[in-house]
Design a protein around this motif. Structure first.
Motif, PDB file in Angstrom:
ATOM      1  N   VAL A  10      64.305  65.368 -28.076  1.00 41.06           N
ATOM      2  CA  VAL A  10      62.807  65.262 -28.172  1.00 41.06           C
ATOM      3  C   VAL A  10      62.527  65.290 -26.484  1.00 41.06           C
ATOM      4  O   VAL A  10      62.964  64.364 -25.631  1.00 41.06           O
ATOM      5  CB  VAL A  10      62.310  63.811 -28.593  1.00 41.06           C
ATOM      6  N   HIS A  11      61.204  65.997 -26.299  1.00 41.37           N
ATOM      7  CA  HIS A  11      60.949  65.813 -24.708  1.00 41.37           C
ATOM      8  C   HIS A  11      60.268  64.549 -24.299  1.00 41.37           C
ATOM      9  O   HIS A  11      59.610  63.994 -25.151  1.00 41.37           O
ATOM     10  CB  HIS A  11      59.655  66.926 -24.804  1.00 41.37           C
ATOM     11  N   GLY A  12      61.068  64.024 -23.176  1.00 41.07           N
ATOM     12  CA  GLY A  12      60.360  62.857 -22.894  1.00 41.07           C
ATOM     13  C   GLY A  12      61.373  61.657 -23.018  1.00 41.07           C
ATOM     14  O   GLY A  12      61.228  60.662 -22.724  1.00 41.07           O
ATOM     15  N   SER A  13      62.203  61.902 -24.243  1.00 35.54           N
ATOM     16  CA  SER A  13      63.280  60.730 -24.578  1.00 35.54           C
ATOM     17  C   SER A  13      64.269  60.429 -23.420  1.00 35.54           C
ATOM     18  O   SER A  13      64.208  61.413 -22.508  1.00 35.54           O
ATOM     19  CB  SER A  13      64.040  61.556 -25.626  1.00 35.54           C
ATOM     20  N   PRO A  14      65.063  59.500 -23.342  1.00 34.85           N
ATOM     21  CA  PRO A  14      65.837  58.863 -22.445  1.00 34.85           C
ATOM     22  C   PRO A  14      66.971  60.275 -21.900  1.00 34.85           C
ATOM     23  O   PRO A  14      67.038  60.645 -20.754  1.00 34.85           O
ATOM     24  CB  PRO A  14      66.656  57.958 -22.853  1.00 34.85           C
ATOM     25  N   GLU A  15      67.432  60.746 -23.056  1.00 40.30           N
ATOM     26  CA  GLU A  15      68.433  61.930 -22.958  1.00 40.30           C
ATOM     27  C   GLU A  15      67.687  63.111 -22.188  1.00 40.30           C
ATOM     28  O   GLU A  15      68.362  63.766 -21.208  1.00 40.30           O
ATOM     29  CB  GLU A  15      69.041  62.288 -24.111  1.00 40.30           C
ATOM     30  N   ASP A  16      66.574  63.495 -22.570  1.00 43.32           N
ATOM     31  CA  ASP A  16      65.864  64.568 -21.831  1.00 43.32           C
ATOM     32  C   ASP A  16      65.552  64.346 -20.611  1.00 43.32           C
ATOM     33  O   ASP A  16      65.673  65.053 -19.782  1.00 43.32           O
ATOM     34  CB  ASP A  16      64.548  64.764 -22.752  1.00 43.32           C
ATOM     35  N   ARG A  17      65.180  63.172 -20.279  1.00 47.18           N
ATOM     36  CA  ARG A  17      64.747  62.763 -18.873  1.00 47.18           C
ATOM     37  C   ARG A  17      66.103  62.737 -18.056  1.00 47.18           C
ATOM     38  O   ARG A  17      65.978  63.180 -16.833  1.00 47.18           O
ATOM     39  CB  ARG A  17      64.119  61.378 -18.854  1.00 47.18           C
ATOM     40  N   SER A  19      68.779  64.390 -18.289  1.00 52.20           N
ATOM     41  CA  SER A  19      69.300  65.926 -18.324  1.00 52.20           C
ATOM     42  C   SER A  19      68.168  66.510 -17.139  1.00 52.20           C
ATOM     43  O   SER A  19      68.587  67.526 -16.245  1.00 52.20           O
ATOM     44  CB  SER A  19      69.173  66.542 -19.541  1.00 52.20           C
ATOM     45  N   ALA A  20      66.939  66.474 -17.314  1.00 49.89           N
ATOM     46  CA  ALA A  20      66.012  66.923 -16.231  1.00 49.89           C
ATOM     47  C   ALA A  20      66.269  66.507 -15.040  1.00 49.89           C
ATOM     48  O   ALA A  20      66.150  67.337 -14.127  1.00 49.89           O
ATOM     49  CB  ALA A  20      64.522  66.602 -16.860  1.00 49.89           C
ATOM     50  N   ASP A  21      66.368  65.161 -14.544  1.00 47.93           N
ATOM     51  CA  ASP A  21      66.739  64.824 -13.421  1.00 47.93           C
ATOM     52  C   ASP A  21      67.889  65.391 -12.731  1.00 47.93           C
ATOM     53  O   ASP A  21      67.902  65.822 -11.675  1.00 47.93           O
ATOM     54  CB  ASP A  21      67.053  63.096 -13.475  1.00 47.93           C
ATOM     55  N   TYR A  23      69.100  68.343 -13.704  1.00 48.55           N
ATOM     56  CA  TYR A  23      68.760  69.675 -13.488  1.00 48.55           C
ATOM     57  C   TYR A  23      67.866  69.988 -12.037  1.00 48.55           C
ATOM     58  O   TYR A  23      68.248  70.787 -11.433  1.00 48.55           O
ATOM     59  CB  TYR A  23      67.945  70.347 -14.555  1.00 48.55           C
ATOM     60  N   TYR A  24      66.932  68.987 -11.832  1.00 49.50           N
ATOM     61  CA  TYR A  24      66.110  69.138 -10.626  1.00 49.50           C
ATOM     62  C   TYR A  24      66.727  68.437  -9.577  1.00 49.50           C
ATOM     63  O   TYR A  24      65.763  68.023  -8.351  1.00 49.50           O
ATOM     64  CB  TYR A  24      64.779  68.946 -11.008  1.00 49.50           C
ATOM     65  N   TYR A  25      67.888  67.873  -9.500  1.00 53.78           N
ATOM     66  CA  TYR A  25      68.451  67.532  -8.317  1.00 53.78           C
ATOM     67  C   TYR A  25      67.771  66.189  -7.819  1.00 53.78           C
ATOM     68  O   TYR A  25      67.933  65.729  -6.733  1.00 53.78           O
ATOM     69  CB  TYR A  25      68.372  68.167  -6.979  1.00 53.78           C
ATOM     70  N   ARG A  26      67.355  65.362  -9.005  1.00 55.81           N
ATOM     71  CA  ARG A  26      66.958  63.968  -8.380  1.00 55.81           C
ATOM     72  C   ARG A  26      67.748  63.169  -8.550  1.00 55.81           C
ATOM     73  O   ARG A  26      68.861  63.076  -9.353  1.00 55.81           O
ATOM     74  CB  ARG A  26      65.726  63.749  -9.430  1.00 55.81           C
ATOM     75  N   ASN A  27      67.697  61.882  -8.165  1.00 59.34           N
ATOM     76  CA  ASN A  27      68.614  60.901  -8.251  1.00 59.34           C
ATOM     77  C   ASN A  27      68.526  60.276  -9.606  1.00 59.34           C
ATOM     78  O   ASN A  27      67.571  60.293 -10.530  1.00 59.34           O
ATOM     79  CB  ASN A  27      68.236  59.601  -7.450  1.00 59.34           C
ATOM     80  N   ARG A  28      69.790  59.640  -9.963  1.00 54.91           N
ATOM     81  CA  ARG A  28      69.695  58.743 -11.351  1.00 54.91           C
ATOM     82  C   ARG A  28      68.926  57.734 -11.290  1.00 54.91           C
ATOM     83  O   ARG A  28      69.495  56.721 -10.734  1.00 54.91           O
ATOM     84  CB  ARG A  28      71.279  58.544 -11.568  1.00 54.91           C
ATOM     85  N   GLU A  29      68.025  57.623 -12.088  1.00 50.89           N
ATOM     86  CA  GLU A  29      66.920  56.404 -12.152  1.00 50.89           C
ATOM     87  C   GLU A  29      66.612  56.542 -13.855  1.00 50.89           C
ATOM     88  O   GLU A  29      65.435  57.127 -14.138  1.00 50.89           O
ATOM     89  CB  GLU A  29      65.779  56.709 -11.396  1.00 50.89           C
ATOM     90  N   PRO A  30      67.244  55.836 -14.467  1.00 47.50           N
ATOM     91  CA  PRO A  30      67.030  55.649 -16.076  1.00 47.50           C
ATOM     92  C   PRO A  30      65.525  55.446 -16.151  1.00 47.50           C
ATOM     93  O   PRO A  30      65.003  54.402 -15.834  1.00 47.50           O
ATOM     94  CB  PRO A  30      67.797  54.624 -16.555  1.00 47.50           C
ATOM     95  N   HIS A  31      64.751  56.177 -17.104  1.00 49.59           N
ATOM     96  CA  HIS A  31      63.444  56.293 -17.389  1.00 49.59           C
ATOM     97  C   HIS A  31      63.294  57.051 -18.661  1.00 49.59           C
ATOM     98  O   HIS A  31      64.022  57.703 -19.019  1.00 49.59           O
ATOM     99  CB  HIS A  31      62.470  56.228 -16.301  1.00 49.59           C
ATOM    100  N   TYR A  56      70.168  58.106 -21.593  1.00 49.70           N
ATOM    101  CA  TYR A  56      69.831  58.566 -20.261  1.00 49.70           C
ATOM    102  C   TYR A  56      70.980  59.163 -19.317  1.00 49.70           C
ATOM    103  O   TYR A  56      70.964  60.017 -18.977  1.00 49.70           O
ATOM    104  CB  TYR A  56      69.102  57.691 -19.272  1.00 49.70           C
ATOM    105  N   ASN A  57      71.919  58.192 -19.355  1.00 49.25           N
ATOM    106  CA  ASN A  57      73.268  58.557 -18.588  1.00 49.25           C
ATOM    107  C   ASN A  57      73.854  59.746 -19.151  1.00 49.25           C
ATOM    108  O   ASN A  57      74.537  60.589 -18.444  1.00 49.25           O
ATOM    109  CB  ASN A  57      74.110  57.519 -18.412  1.00 49.25           C
ATOM    110  N   LYS A  58      73.947  59.848 -20.530  1.00 47.30           N
ATOM    111  CA  LYS A  58      74.693  60.900 -21.119  1.00 47.30           C
ATOM    112  C   LYS A  58      73.914  62.274 -20.824  1.00 47.30           C
ATOM    113  O   LYS A  58      74.533  63.147 -20.666  1.00 47.30           O
ATOM    114  CB  LYS A  58      74.496  60.583 -22.535  1.00 47.30           C
ATOM    115  N   GLY A  59      72.569  62.271 -20.880  1.00 44.22           N
ATOM    116  CA  GLY A  59      71.860  63.456 -20.333  1.00 44.22           C
ATOM    117  C   GLY A  59      72.088  63.979 -19.116  1.00 44.22           C
ATOM    118  O   GLY A  59      72.342  65.164 -18.740  1.00 44.22           O
TER     119      GLY A  59
END
Length: 70
Positions: A10-17, A19-21, A23-31, A56-59
């Motif tokens: 689901v778009h916006g879910s913890p796992e989605d976020r 994965s996106a972080d 993918y886009y080289y962002r730091n790990r910041e669960p949200h 989130y960490n799984k993604g």
């Protein structure tokens, strides 16, 4: 990320976020965004359950693709 193993997440879910972080080289910041990314109120780590943080960490950990900025 289209065509990846995350198509059914689901778009916006913890796992989605997570994965996106990654993918886009962002730091790990669960949200996550309960109403979809950028909609409603963003839920930050301090307000997440252990299960949501784990998702989130799984993604983040299982994403293998990275954005090609070139």
């Amino acid at each position: 990320m289209e065509g990846s193993a995350y198509d059914d997440i689901v778009h916006g879910s913890p796992e989605d976020r997570g994965s996106a972080d990654y993918y886009y080289y962002r730091n790990r910041e669960p949200h996550y965004w309960p109403e979809g990314t950028g909609n409603g109120t963003k839920v930050e780590k301090q307000d997440m359950t252990e299960e949501q943080i784990a998702l989130y960490n799984k993604g983040y950990d299982e994403e293998t693709d990275r954005k090609d900025w070139g």
